[in-house]
Design an enzyme around this catalytic site. Structure first.
Site, short mmCIF file in Angstrom:
data_model
loop_
_atom_site.label_atom_id
_atom_site.label_comp_id
_atom_site.label_asym_id
_atom_site.label_seq_id
_atom_site.Cartn_x
_atom_site.Cartn_y
_atom_site.Cartn_z
N ASP A 1 0.80 -1.22 0.00
CA ASP A 1 0.00 0.00 0.00
C ASP A 1 0.84 1.28 0.00
OD1 ASP A 1 -1.83 -1.99 0.18
OD2 ASP A 1 -2.94 -1.19 1.86
N GLU B 1 -4.14 -6.67 13.18
CA GLU B 1 -3.65 -6.52 11.81
C GLU B 1 -2.15 -6.24 11.79
OE1 GLU B 1 -4.87 -3.95 7.81
OE2 GLU B 1 -5.56 -3.32 9.79
#
Length: 821
Positions: A557, A791
């Site tokens: 990302d 996460e």
């Protein structure tokens, strides 16, 4: 033919006017008409080419399917036909079929009013914990849910038999912790819904209690679903309860929560014998019909399916059981109902079998892990297995010629997060299946085959799978479109490499044509400007908005790349992924005796793994590290800017952050020491005697660079992008946090270097031991404190960050504990 007709017309005109002069105007018109005909023909041909090209981006690949037709049905695969294939709900089951019978649980703590109805997993619910403590991926599971003072335990067990996937039973046990005064009221809602096929018939007791539902569907034949009366715990003593029933045309599975919420009314009174009277919310006997205000997809008739719901309102502690019995399993057999003591015995037997199998598979007791850490590892594996879902629908694809729906497809896949990402992600799934493959190789092979069946005729697999209305409800509209130039790391090949030694040849023969087409697509669409270089396509094009334009295709990302995207970029991680891909495809070709293909893939692997060429293209001497290359500025920043008014006399727009470039970009290596710098080590391209290996190990172990007490951070603090926001509303993501999937790759690589002869063998072993200890200790500590896997983890405190639960690649901690690489 059009050309010949034009020539005939011209010849006839010249015969009528031999000298040509009087027909000059008419001749000019004829020539113009001919030119227009040619232009229109070219435009038509171009449009046909565009339609053909666009269709290839959404048309399934013509190779035979990797999942054989009929192999997932109740006769071919009865043990996996029913499952907890609805990871986005706290508890529910369905079959592996496009229009399944759907079952599920909702609950409502009555003291909180009628608004806090729990059904789908939402981070905003604020639950202290929920997740599977045990789940074998097939026949059995135990989950704990903590909602304030309420503790719910959901259990299920399946029993084989018949032609339709057998029977199953649920037990839901509820209790309150530290409850003062009268026990608060709790409502449990058990529902069954059809999605456009089959019939349901309710069976009521006393006109209010839904005692059972009988029905029939194409895949299940005849069946009975029985709702037993609640007991005070599991000892069988009856518990007083109030009952309510809801019977509605199904508004669609994505609207079930809203259908129940809109049917609640507070006009009901709980009146236990000798106890106080209390009002509570309950569904009305005749629920409100779906209306237009629910949205354009809300159906208005029962043709779309039916929803039957059984509400039980009671005081805790209490236990309730739901029993599903297949008609074909019961036919001709004296089958004892899977309830009460029989259910208790079955659950205990499955729990003991799970314990034995877990130790046989991972050996954590033998490795000396104490019971709390073993239970933590069991929960991590179970949450991953319990997060496997079955989805059906089509992707929405953004092609160069506009949005198009993809072909309808089915997908069996694990999901990264039941609350935030309850759908399939391509690069996540390869990491998921590394663990699943160790637990159940056949299941992992099937999941990989499902993913490969998503391949389009062009050889592309969409990176995010948003299939069906329920999945789309979880995704903002602007993220629904999948872009056909956007890749994702081919991590499925990591799992395939693990599965390869024992994979049946017929399985490899089915998937090989798809693997070849997928690999060819990467080589065709992601190639760089120079031979043996690669560049992720689909980077953010709005360079003024982002501190560093994101590269979603890479999976990393916002990890810093070249500040100004250009065709000159060379992305190190993609090159390493392609080397891995060539290695795995060569191994598959060799297993199949495809000598010519094996030779081609081995040659590609050798070229991409060539350490001298790797140095030439990606070693940055001024940085002392491997790096990306591109058009890059080392001095960019976000600054507030005041846009001018849109028109004279109007107030100015709100200030906004925009990027300032204070040094002109130039072609250079990108100064971003972090995960990308490690990829030649992570994927095993560096030789054990490589002169670059000491510098890579030093960057890993140096606390000023990537080392933390909690694992390797994603970006060194010395980077100008470290923990920097990418926009006003875009916080740092892969800019410093500790991510378990990359730490797993690092540990796997270090383990390999520690086994190989070379000058860095002892150093690699030392770093391996220390990194493994730090990572496992912090993950267990954060799970114990918060109740969740996360996460990613803060590189300064170790605290969990991002979404939770995140039992996707964070569950790789089980393989790390087992030292199973």
């Amino acid at each position: 033919q059009r050309d010949r007709a034009t020539r005939r017309e011209r010849d006839q005109q010249q015969e009528q006017h031999p000298r040509g002069e009087p027909n000059r105007g008419r001749t000019a018109l004829t020539v113009a008409a001919a030119a227009l005909t040619v232009v229109l023909g070219l435009a038509l041909a171009r449009a046909q080419w565009n339609r053909w090209s666009a269709s290839r981006l959404v048309t399934p690949h013509p190779a035979p399917p990797a999942v054989p037709p009929g192999s997932t049905g109740p006769l071919a695969s009865p043990q996996r036909f029913w499952g907890t294939y609805r990871p986005h709900v706290y508890f529910g089951m369905k079959t592996r079929s496009p229009r399944s019978l759907v079952t599920g649980l909702m609950w409502l703590q009555q003291g909180e009013g009628g608004t806090n109805l729990r059904h789908t997993c939402e981070q905003s619910d604020g639950l202290a914990r929920y997740g599977w403590l045990m789940h074998d991926g097939e026949s059995f599971g135990v989950q704990e849910i903590r909602d304030g003072q309420l503790v719910l335990k959901t259990e299920f067990v399946k029993r084989p038999g018949g032609d339709h996937g057998g029977d199953w039973s649920w037990r839901v046990t509820a209790k309150m912790e530290k409850a003062a005064g009268p026990a608060p009221l709790l409502s449990l809602f058990f529902y069954v819904a059809t999605d456009g096929q089959g019939t349901l018939q309710p069976h009521l007791e006393n006109g209010t209690r839904l005692a059972a539902v009988t029905g029939t569907t194409e895949e299940l034949g005849n069946f009975t679903l029985t709702f037993l009366r609640p007991t005070a715990g599991t000892e069988g003593n009856p518990r007083y309860a109030s009952y309510n029933t809801l019977d509605l045309p199904s508004p669609g599975l994505h609207l079930l929560t809203e259908a129940v919420r809109r049917s609640l009314s507070s006009h009901f009174v709980f009146t236990p014998p000798g106890g106080p009277r209390r009002r509570f919310f309950a569904v009305t006997a005749f629920g409100k019909q779906p209306t237009a205000e629910w949205g354009p997809d809300a159906p208005q008739s029962a043709a779309h399916g039916r929803l039957l719901l059984h509400q039980v309102t009671l005081e805790t502690p209490a236990s309730l059981e739901v029993v599903f019995e297949s008609g074909s399993a019961a036919a001709g057999h004296d089958r004892v109902q899977l309830a009460g003591a029989v259910l208790t015995a079955a659950l205990e037997e499955h729990a003991a079998a799970f314990d034995r199998r877990f130790e046989e598979t991972f050996g954590l007791r033998h490795k000396g892990f104490p019971a709390p850490q073993r239970r933590f590892a069991q929960a991590a594996l179970s949450d991953l297995l319990g997060g496997i879902g079955y989805f059906h629908g089509s992707s929405l694809v953004q092609t160069p010629w506009g949005p198009l729906p993809g072909a309808e497809a089915a997908l069996l896949t694990a999901v990264p997060s039941r609350s935030f990402f309850p759908r399939g992600f391509l690069w996540d799934e390869g990491f998921h299946q590394l663990l699943v493959a160790r637990w159940d190789a056949a299941l992992a092979r099937e999941v990989l085959a499902h993913w490969l069946d998503l391949l389009t005729a062009d050889g592309w697999i969409p990176r995010e799978q948003i299939l069906g209305e329920e999945a789309r409800m979880k995704v903002p509209p602007e993220f629904l479109l999948q872009h056909t130039d956007t890749a994702n790391p081919p991590t499925l090949l990591l799992a395939l490499e693990r599965l390869l030694p024992d994979a049946p040849r017929d399985y490899l023969r089915r998937i090989f044509p798809r693997l070849r087409a997928w690999h060819a697509w990467y080589n065709r669409t992601q190639a760089g400007a120079l031979p043996h270089t690669f560049r992720w396509r689909g980077r953010d094009s709005d360079t003024n908005r982002f501190l560093n334009p994101k590269t979603l295709a890479s999976g990393l990302d916002d990890y810093p790349r070249a500040s100004h995207p250009s065709p000159h970029e060379r992305h190190l991680d993609l090159r390493c992924w392609m080397a891995l891909a060539a290695r795995v495809l060569a191994a598959v070709a060799e297993r199949l005796g495809e000598d010519e293909a094996a030779t081609v893939y081995r040659a590609e692997e050798q070229a991409l793994a060539d350490n001298a060429l790797l140095d030439q293209l990606h070693w940055a001497p001024e940085l002392g590290a491997f790096a990306d290359y591109g058009n890059h500025s080392t001095n960019v920043a976000l600054r507030w800017h005041q846009p001018p008014p849109e028109a004279l006399g109007q107030p100015p727009p709100a200030p906004r952050l925009a990027r300032e470039v204070r040094e002109a970009p130039k072609l250079r290596f990108v100064d971003a020491l972090g995960y990308v710098s490690l990829f030649p080590l992570l994927l095993g391209l560096l030789r054990p005697d490589s002169p670059r290996l000491p510098a890579v190990l030093s960057a890993m172990r140096n606390e000023r660079h990537l080392w933390t007490p909690f694992g390797l951070r994603s970006l060194a603090p010395g980077s100008s992008f470290y923990m920097r926001r990418n926009t006003q509303h875009d916080p740092p993501y892969w800019r410093g946090s500790v991510w378990v999937n990359i730490n797993y790759l690092a540990l796997r690589a270090l383990w390999g270097y520690a086994q190989a002869e070379g000058p860095q063998q002892e150093r690699a072993a030392s770093i391996y031991r220390e990194l493994r200890h730090n990572l496992v200790a912090n993950l267990h500590r954060q799970f114990s404190d918060s109740g969740f896997l996360w996460e990613h983890y803060n590189d300064r405190s170790g605290r969990g960050q991002g979404c939770r639960p995140f039992a996707g690649w964070t569950s790789l901690v089980v393989l790390i504990m087992a030292e199973d690489y």
